[in-house]
Enzyme design. Structure first.
Site, PDB file in Angstrom:
ATOM      1  N   SER A 135       0.854  -1.195   0.000  1.00  0.00           N
ATOM      2  CA  SER A 135       0.000   0.000   0.000  1.00  0.00           C
ATOM      3  C   SER A 135       0.887   1.241   0.000  1.00  0.00           C
ATOM      4  CB  SER A 135      -0.880  -0.003   1.257  1.00  0.00           C
ATOM      5  OG  SER A 135      -1.704   1.146   1.275  1.00  0.00           O
ATOM      6  N   LYS A 161      -0.880  -0.881  -4.547  1.00  0.00           N
ATOM      7  CA  LYS A 161      -2.131  -0.193  -4.183  1.00  0.00           C
ATOM      8  C   LYS A 161      -1.781   1.255  -3.889  1.00  0.00           C
ATOM      9  CE  LYS A 161      -4.766  -0.102   0.151  1.00  0.00           C
ATOM     10  NZ  LYS A 161      -5.480  -0.951   1.145  1.00  0.00           N
ATOM     11  N   LEU A 162      -2.521   2.173  -4.538  1.00  0.00           N
ATOM     12  CA  LEU A 162      -2.252   3.604  -4.337  1.00  0.00           C
ATOM     13  C   LEU A 162      -3.362   4.228  -3.511  1.00  0.00           C
ATOM     14  CD1 LEU A 162      -1.219   4.776  -7.931  1.00  0.00           C
ATOM     15  CD2 LEU A 162       0.284   4.018  -6.058  1.00  0.00           C
ATOM     16  N   ASP A 189      -7.168   2.965  -3.216  1.00  0.00           N
ATOM     17  CA  ASP A 189      -7.921   2.977  -1.967  1.00  0.00           C
ATOM     18  C   ASP A 189      -8.170   4.428  -1.569  1.00  0.00           C
ATOM     19  OD1 ASP A 189      -7.384   1.540   1.386  1.00  0.00           O
ATOM     20  OD2 ASP A 189      -9.053   2.668   0.510  1.00  0.00           O
ATOM     21  N   ASN A 191     -10.224   5.374   1.063  1.00  0.00           N
ATOM     22  CA  ASN A 191     -10.575   5.529   2.483  1.00  0.00           C
ATOM     23  C   ASN A 191     -11.736   6.516   2.679  1.00  0.00           C
ATOM     24  OD1 ASN A 191      -7.262   4.955   2.826  1.00  0.00           O
ATOM     25  ND2 ASN A 191      -8.620   3.843   4.206  1.00  0.00           N
ATOM     26  N   GLU A 214     -11.119   0.677  -3.878  1.00  0.00           N
ATOM     27  CA  GLU A 214     -11.432   0.329  -2.491  1.00  0.00           C
ATOM     28  C   GLU A 214     -12.075   1.512  -1.771  1.00  0.00           C
ATOM     29  OE1 GLU A 214      -7.949  -1.107  -0.481  1.00  0.00           O
ATOM     30  OE2 GLU A 214      -8.914  -1.161   1.481  1.00  0.00           O
ATOM     31  N   ASP A 239     -13.984  -1.865   2.465  1.00  0.00           N
ATOM     32  CA  ASP A 239     -13.063  -2.032   3.600  1.00  0.00           C
ATOM     33  C   ASP A 239     -13.811  -1.526   4.845  1.00  0.00           C
ATOM     34  OD1 ASP A 239      -9.680  -0.713   4.339  1.00  0.00           O
ATOM     35  OD2 ASP A 239     -11.194  -1.618   5.625  1.00  0.00           O
ATOM     36  N   LYS A 263     -10.377  -7.628   7.235  1.00  0.00           N
ATOM     37  CA  LYS A 263      -9.450  -7.199   8.298  1.00  0.00           C
ATOM     38  C   LYS A 263     -10.004  -7.703   9.621  1.00  0.00           C
ATOM     39  CE  LYS A 263      -7.816  -2.840   6.303  1.00  0.00           C
ATOM     40  NZ  LYS A 263      -7.870  -1.361   6.426  1.00  0.00           N
TER      41      LYS A 263
END
Ligand SMILES: CC(=O)N[C@@H](Cc1ccc2ccccc2c1)C(=O)O
Ligand SMILES: [Mg+2]
Length: 369
Positions: A135, A161-162, A189, A191, A214, A239, A263
């Site tokens: 990541s 993963k960026l 991702d 977030n 993501e 996620d 997770k």
């Protein structure tokens, strides 16, 4: 087994490079470890909560207090218990999955060590190596990003993963795709940094042949993710939204999760994570193991979990050295030819470097049963 004592230990670790995401920049980890002593031996767990509630509602001081005030007393009250009982015993407490997961982990570690079993044997997994992804954070400038990515490509990682956010998405992804070529697996991702009004913009990522996007939207917005999944040719992966078996089932049913990032800390423990894996396999939804910048304790347990058959995509189980100059376990996780060898020590799969651990310990407290 009968619980005798709980040690709550806080440690401080510097990150080798600042890790910037859409919710902030991490330079340092203040980590809560739990060490349980039982009539069958002892075990360790790691709480993956961050210092502040920017990723999810939990934070390390809150997890510490939830364990002291509620979770540990409930487990002691339950008497003779097994790791498989922990989630049910703690069910009356709403939320606090990372605090719960840390305790289940320590009890599971003690149980496995006592029986001389490894975690991946318990999971019945066939694989002994797993593909390792990395990541990559957000940087001040594109040259720094490309230098970091090149370094990870040279390290042999199987997938890049960026982290993205509004204003740092299309151009960095384009440049990285050009750098690594069309074959190397690439994903992003966010977030939760975008809103439903960004759907058309996010669909422009389709030109880069990404494995997945993501968690582009807030964790509560399952409908928004389902609407985006309808429009975008890039699979939507969740996620932060997946906080339980139920939310996993609902997200899949609604078409909001075409891929799931599992997770254990976010869902309340490794045994619930296993059930989410089984659900996803039954629904033909690919899963991969996400990361929370864990020490070698969480990293070893995640590697074992990721040997299960449904983990068909490279996870964020990077080398310990991705984040830390030195790990707290005697066998740090390393990446060779894009893979991590699953630790085969009894228990979750690690031995602690207690001398180093003591040198980075900022507080230790004991609770008797
Ligand atoms: C590896 C990765 O991207 N992890 C999380 C985000 C994240 C990022 C930074 C963190 C810093 C300290 C503790 C937890 C953290 C979690 C994710 O997949 O969304
Ligand atoms: Mg994520």
């Amino acid at each position: 087994m009968r619980l005798h004592r709980l040690e709550l230990r806080r440690i401080g670790l510097e990150l080798v490079v600042p890790f910037r995401t859409s919710f902030g920049t991490e330079l340092h980890r203040d980590i809560l470890l739990v060490h349980v002593t039982t009539d069958a031996g002892d075990g360790w767990g790691e709480c993956v909560a961050m210092s502040a509630p920017f990723y999810s509602p939990e934070f390390v001081d809150g997890a510490d207090l939830a364990i002291r005030r509620f979770l540990w007393p409930m487990l002691v009250e339950a008497g003779d218990i097994a790791a498989a009982d922990v989630a049910t015993i703690l069910e009356p407490i709403h939320g606090h999955p990372m605090a719960k997961a840390a305790l289940e982990m320590a009890i599971l570690d003690a149980e496995l060590r006592a029986s001389g079993t490894t975690f991946h044997q318990l999971l019945g997994a066939e694989r002994s190596v797993i593909p390792s992804g990395v990541s990559v954070g957000i940087f001040d400038d594109l040259d720094e990003l490309l230098a970091q990515v090149q370094g990870y490509v040279d390290d042999g990682y199987a997938r890049i993963k960026l982290k993205i956010e509004p204003g740092w998405d299309l151009e960095p992804v384009r440049l990285v795709r050009d750098l690594i070529g069309p074959e190397m697996p690439l994903q992003v991702d966010a977030n939760t940094a975008y809103t439903r009004t960004d759907a058309e913009h996010l669909c422009r990522l389709d030109e880069f042949d990404l494995l997945l996007i993501e968690q582009p939207l807030p964790e509560e917005d399952l409908l928004g993710h389902a609407q985006l999944a309808e429009r975008s040719s890039t699979p939507v992966c969740l996620d932060e939204s997946i906080v339980s078996l139920q939310t996993a089932e609902d997200a899949i049913e609604m078409g909001a999760a075409e891929i799931v990032n599992i997770k254990p800390g976010r869902v309340g423990g490794y045994l619930t994570a296993r059930r989410i894996h089984d659900l996803c396999v039954a629904r033909d939804v690919p899963v991969w193991c996400g990361g929370m910048v864990e020490t070698g304790i969480g990293r070893a347990a995640n590697a074992a979990l990721a040997t299960m058959p449904g983990f068909t995509l490279p996870g964020d189980i990077s080398a310990s050295s991705r984040f830390y100059a030195r790990d707290i376990v005697t066998e740090p996780i390393t990446v060779t030819d894009g893979t991590v060898s699953v630790p085969d020590a009894p228990g979750l799969g690690f031995e602690l470097d207690l001398e180093f651990l003591d040198s980075i310990t900022t507080s230790t407290d004991f609770l008797d049963a």
